[in-house]
Design an enzyme around this catalytic site. Sequence first.
Site, PDB file in Angstrom:
ATOM      1  N   ASP A   1       0.868  -1.170   0.000  1.00  0.00           N
ATOM      2  CA  ASP A   1       0.000   0.000   0.000  1.00  0.00           C
ATOM      3  C   ASP A   1       0.909   1.225   0.000  1.00  0.00           C
ATOM      4  O   ASP A   1       1.546   1.534   0.999  1.00  0.00           O
ATOM      5  CB  ASP A   1      -0.887  -0.040   1.248  1.00  0.00           C
ATOM      6  CG  ASP A   1      -1.834   1.150   1.350  1.00  0.00           C
ATOM      7  OD1 ASP A   1      -1.495   2.227   0.836  1.00  0.00           O
ATOM      8  OD2 ASP A   1      -2.900   1.014   1.971  1.00  0.00           O
TER       9      ASP A   1
ATOM     10  N   ILE B   1      -0.091   4.488  -0.862  1.00  0.00           N
ATOM     11  CA  ILE B   1      -0.956   5.636  -1.135  1.00  0.00           C
ATOM     12  C   ILE B   1      -0.436   6.943  -0.544  1.00  0.00           C
ATOM     13  O   ILE B   1      -0.947   8.012  -0.884  1.00  0.00           O
ATOM     14  CB  ILE B   1      -2.407   5.385  -0.653  1.00  0.00           C
ATOM     15  CG1 ILE B   1      -2.485   5.309   0.868  1.00  0.00           C
ATOM     16  CG2 ILE B   1      -2.971   4.124  -1.288  1.00  0.00           C
ATOM     17  CD1 ILE B   1      -3.915   5.234   1.391  1.00  0.00           C
TER      18      ILE B   1
END
Length: 497
Positions: free
Chosen positions: A237, A239
């Site tokens: 992840d 982000i």
Amino acid sequence: MVILRENQALLSKIATSDQHGENSPYFDGWKAYDQDPFHLTENPNGVIQMGLAENQLSLDLIEKWVAKNPKSSICTNDGISQFKEIANFQDYHGLYEFRKAIANFMGKVRGNRVAFDPDRIVMGGGATGASESLMFCLADPGDGFLVPTPYYPAFDRDLRWRTRVQLLPIICNSSNDFKITKEALESAYENAIASNIKVKGLIIANPSNPLGTTMDKETLKTLMRFINEKNIHIVCDEIYAATIFNTPEFVSISEVLQEMEHDPMSLINRELVHIIYSLSKDMGLPGFRVGIVYSYNDNVVSSARKMSSFGLISSQTQLFLASILSDEEFVEGFLSETSKRLAKRHRIFTQGLEKEGIACLASNAGLFVWMDLRRLLKKPTFDEEMELWRLIITDVKLNVSPGSSFHCVEPGWFRVCFANMDDQTVEIALKRIHAFVVKKGRRNERATINNKRSKPFQKNLRLSFSSRLYDETTVMSPRVMSPHSPFAQSPLVQAKT
């Protein structure tokens, strides 16, 4: 109660499941804010939202760009000529211009040290939709994924609620700033195998939510060797990749993959590597619901693209983002200015906390700090952490997120977001913290004096936090008491998962 059971019997197991994670203080804090939201003029004594990781510091830059580029929207006179084509576009591959712009942006955020293929860009409804789609591609119900603690509370919703995948914690602690170790990794894996759980992969957030730290290259290489040895997936992840505001620089798993593939001594299977990305944090556009799955596995790309039909990004949003992300001069300036503004806000907030004797884990990324309030606990227990959290919600009127909701193994840590408000609100939040610390200090002094009087021969008394017990009916009047209150009488807080 009987009617409730009958109604639930009419629904599916997923619909009636409590595995959504809504019974976490992480979400209950939001509900407390919703019931009494702070506003500079209309509700100055309300709860300040410091539990929401939004990047609102640079939206003015995007607004200025939009004003200068009306053609980027089909809802303007300049862009109306594209209306019919965009309004009818529904290919779940997405606009090629959009995928190309996203791929280039991902490369720029990573210092152009690695390139991304537009044909591997798969859309999802935000990082939530993208993450769930990837889980459906990689695992079956009951399979497990290792994840280092502390981790984002909504992983329980995004990754396991509907997929029925298990999240298996890799225990990390403050002794080494919560860094993942090979020993902890192996231990978590062996425990899963001993419990007859099929381990399908490892999930990491880099930069970390809630720590605000980045993983170094050697750690990432260790993880890559581990997943290749076990022949399991790694889901990264990323982000918060463009929220870096201090050294060290961000290193993506894609860079490590590229480097290790060129090492003849490394036996690396690129098909085990997958990235989750989004523009919610890096661009401050969570409402656009832009989620991306980027996989080095052709079968995963194909399957995820089919699943993307359930969470496509609107073609109008794709058109706008293709336009703004293709403006290289704007993107360069935006990333640079955002980093500066985040650094300034982080410095102001952490220095304000330091004045009150409150420390945070050293961080270089993200939209939050990992605040250490362990010394304020009467006992190092999660019950004491929850008591302190309730006090912060009710007395200080700040919605911060307790570490237990992030599955932290040490009581007393809290995540506090600092980029979702203006400068004035930050000042008010720091003033409230100051008043709280002063008030607490006076209580502690009185408690210490009273303890000395009642126990004159006891030495080295530890300053204790206020032992006030809460009668929740007096904290908030029935008129404003929310059925979703974050306090103990809430059925959400009392619910067991």
